[in-house]
Design a protein around this motif. Sequence first.
Motif, PDB file in Angstrom:
ATOM      1  N   ILE A  42       0.813  -1.219   0.000  1.00 49.07           N
ATOM      2  CA  ILE A  42       0.000   0.000   0.000  1.00 49.07           C
ATOM      3  C   ILE A  42       0.843   1.265   0.000  1.00 49.07           C
ATOM      4  O   ILE A  42       1.876   1.360   0.668  1.00 49.07           O
ATOM      5  N   ILE A  43       0.380   2.257  -0.756  1.00 48.67           N
ATOM      6  CA  ILE A  43       0.859   3.632  -0.683  1.00 48.67           C
ATOM      7  C   ILE A  43      -0.254   4.430  -0.034  1.00 48.67           C
ATOM      8  O   ILE A  43      -1.338   4.580  -0.610  1.00 48.67           O
ATOM      9  N   HIS A  44      -0.014   4.936   1.170  1.00 49.10           N
ATOM     10  CA  HIS A  44      -1.056   5.588   1.976  1.00 49.10           C
ATOM     11  C   HIS A  44      -0.830   7.092   1.933  1.00 49.10           C
ATOM     12  O   HIS A  44       0.256   7.574   2.249  1.00 49.10           O
ATOM     13  N   VAL A  45      -1.852   7.856   1.517  1.00 48.72           N
ATOM     14  CA  VAL A  45      -1.677   9.291   1.283  1.00 48.72           C
ATOM     15  C   VAL A  45      -2.746  10.085   2.033  1.00 48.72           C
ATOM     16  O   VAL A  45      -3.934   9.784   1.935  1.00 48.72           O
ATOM     17  N   THR A  46      -2.299  11.110   2.764  1.00 46.39           N
ATOM     18  CA  THR A  46      -3.226  12.024   3.424  1.00 46.39           C
ATOM     19  C   THR A  46      -2.858  13.453   3.050  1.00 46.39           C
ATOM     20  O   THR A  46      -1.934  13.690   2.266  1.00 46.39           O
ATOM     21  N   GLY A  47      -3.581  14.417   3.620  1.00 43.74           N
ATOM     22  CA  GLY A  47      -3.370  15.825   3.306  1.00 43.74           C
ATOM     23  C   GLY A  47      -4.711  16.533   3.298  1.00 43.74           C
ATOM     24  O   GLY A  47      -5.765  15.898   3.280  1.00 43.74           O
ATOM     25  N   THR A  48      -4.677  17.866   3.316  1.00 42.89           N
ATOM     26  CA  THR A  48      -5.919  18.625   3.270  1.00 42.89           C
ATOM     27  C   THR A  48      -6.368  18.842   1.844  1.00 42.89           C
ATOM     28  O   THR A  48      -7.545  18.717   1.516  1.00 42.89           O
ATOM     29  N   LYS A  49      -5.448  19.179   0.985  1.00 45.42           N
ATOM     30  CA  LYS A  49      -5.796  19.407  -0.418  1.00 45.42           C
ATOM     31  C   LYS A  49      -4.742  18.757  -1.304  1.00 45.42           C
ATOM     32  O   LYS A  49      -3.571  18.684  -0.956  1.00 45.42           O
ATOM     33  N   GLY A  50      -5.202  18.249  -2.422  1.00 47.14           N
ATOM     34  CA  GLY A  50      -4.278  17.638  -3.363  1.00 47.14           C
ATOM     35  C   GLY A  50      -3.984  16.175  -3.133  1.00 47.14           C
ATOM     36  O   GLY A  50      -3.258  15.561  -3.919  1.00 47.14           O
ATOM     37  N   LYS A  51      -4.541  15.576  -2.061  1.00 46.59           N
ATOM     38  CA  LYS A  51      -4.205  14.172  -1.821  1.00 46.59           C
ATOM     39  C   LYS A  51      -4.812  13.262  -2.881  1.00 46.59           C
ATOM     40  O   LYS A  51      -4.198  12.275  -3.283  1.00 46.59           O
ATOM     41  N   GLY A  52      -6.013  13.607  -3.369  1.00 45.22           N
ATOM     42  CA  GLY A  52      -6.615  12.807  -4.438  1.00 45.22           C
ATOM     43  C   GLY A  52      -5.833  12.913  -5.727  1.00 45.22           C
ATOM     44  O   GLY A  52      -5.596  11.910  -6.411  1.00 45.22           O
ATOM     45  N   SER A  53      -5.423  14.140  -6.083  1.00 45.85           N
ATOM     46  CA  SER A  53      -4.622  14.329  -7.298  1.00 45.85           C
ATOM     47  C   SER A  53      -3.277  13.634  -7.172  1.00 45.85           C
ATOM     48  O   SER A  53      -2.778  13.033  -8.137  1.00 45.85           O
ATOM     49  N   THR A  54      -2.675  13.714  -5.986  1.00 54.11           N
ATOM     50  CA  THR A  54      -1.401  13.013  -5.757  1.00 54.11           C
ATOM     51  C   THR A  54      -1.570  11.516  -5.960  1.00 54.11           C
ATOM     52  O   THR A  54      -0.741  10.863  -6.608  1.00 54.11           O
TER      53      THR A  54
END
Length: 536
Positions: free
Chosen positions: A74-86
């Motif tokens: 798994i590559i696990h990604v969080t953030g407030t903005k841009g996490k979906g685009s990332t």
Amino acid sequence: QVAARRGLSVWPVPQEPSMEYQDAVRMLNTLQTNASYLEQAKRQRGDPQTQLEAMELYLARSGLQVEDLDRLNIIHVTGTKGKGSTCAFTECILRSYGLKTGFFSSPHLVQVRERIRINGQPISPDLFTKYFWRLYHQLEKTKVDLAVVEVGIGGAYDCTNIIRKPVVCGVSSLGIDHTSLLGDTVEKIAWQKGGIFKQGVPAFTVLQPEGPLAVLRDRAQQISCPLYLCPPLEALEEGGLPLTLGLEGEHQRSNAALALQLAHCWLQRQNHHDAGELKASRPGLLWQLPLAPVFQPTSHMRLGLRNTEWLGRTQVLRRGPLTWYLDGAHTPSSVQACVRWFRQALQSRERLSGGTEVRVLLFNTTGDRDSAVLLKLLQPCQFDYAVFCPNLTEVSSTGNADQQNFTVTLDQVLLRCLEHQQHWNCLDEEQASTALWSAPSPELAGPAPLLLAPHPPHSSASSLVFSCISHALQWISQGRDPVFQTPSSPKSLLTHPVARSGASVLHEAAAVHVLVTGSLHLVGGVLKLLEPALSQ
């Protein structure tokens, strides 16, 4: 009784589950938390750790153990903005290597099956239906080479954080959002986002303000997680051809830089032979964090960045005289980025030799977001009309389970739109005394109540409120969009002089530029109507 205790929405449950897609989605919707229970939960917040424990129990009941997730790479990604685009960039890069990719994200825009993608494509309605009913009794998993998993809200207590051994983690740009759940400062939110860090698992983040970056650094040190700061995309382009991104907007360069580091790290940890040649290293620290390596992007990486598609994010649809600009920005910083993108797009467009151009804002926002702040940021776009509507494609969405939302009531969403309208009107001090015109109560059944506040000539944009997305689009497009065609517009859309005069302006304009923003759910509803193929 169980549903009532958990605050779940009540929906007639079929005695014999059919194999129809819409029936499966309706059953899924029975698990939505209803509006009153959601408010109660916010007031009486318990230990958020229990949510993760409950998620592990649900996983076990479906026939899986947490250990089974460890095998998904798994590559696990969080953030407030841009996490979906990332995530979209990362998935497309690794798919370009010929790897079989899984991708989980939320929310969906048009259909719920968009949340689960295999090799870049949402799973089919037939497969969703098949596996939903199987999961409803006992889950059967599908193996992929890797899974890109986007956090829903926060990180530390998000249901995706039952993942114990990801290959690599990422944190995109941070900002203020979901304050009732995550905290009212960027530092508090950073603490939540850093909750996905795992001991010994590399993590990457983009440049953040000093305060939240220090929180991420401290979280990583406490957990013994090696955290790296991504160099800007320019550093990876240096000495080679510029990178072409499939997603528009200057802010996407930060997301692409993070995606490249996540993909590069994943490939290295999986001992892949083509992870990108390291450039002359310039090791160093920035804000006491080591810089991630600078490498030469491979041809697969370039292809992945160029081919990335992510609906509803800096997306443009050109339809005859109408151009639709769709961006689900819903935080102050993401709306600022949206405004920059929209204004740059208008500046670079082909100029018309004659005729008028009209700019229209279609806006809504939900949750605890401050619409006054977001609308003020949108003012530099100089809109001729500002249109507000709930995130409902039709006045009644009972025929389309994908667009149903039981977490709010119809009264709540219509009153919220009136608040947006009032904020917009108050932005211009000259309009402080403007009268607010209102239609019948939202509780009344009817074709489509229209609520609007007219402005005198030569003032800021006229503002209107429609009761659903379909009626807003009908008024904006005036039958001039070759794809979005309706048999006839309700007469109630033109009952007020401002609506009639505006309809005439829109009908005669040489070009109409429409920015849809403020909510991913609004953008999803608009896409459902403008791109019917997405619902097939």
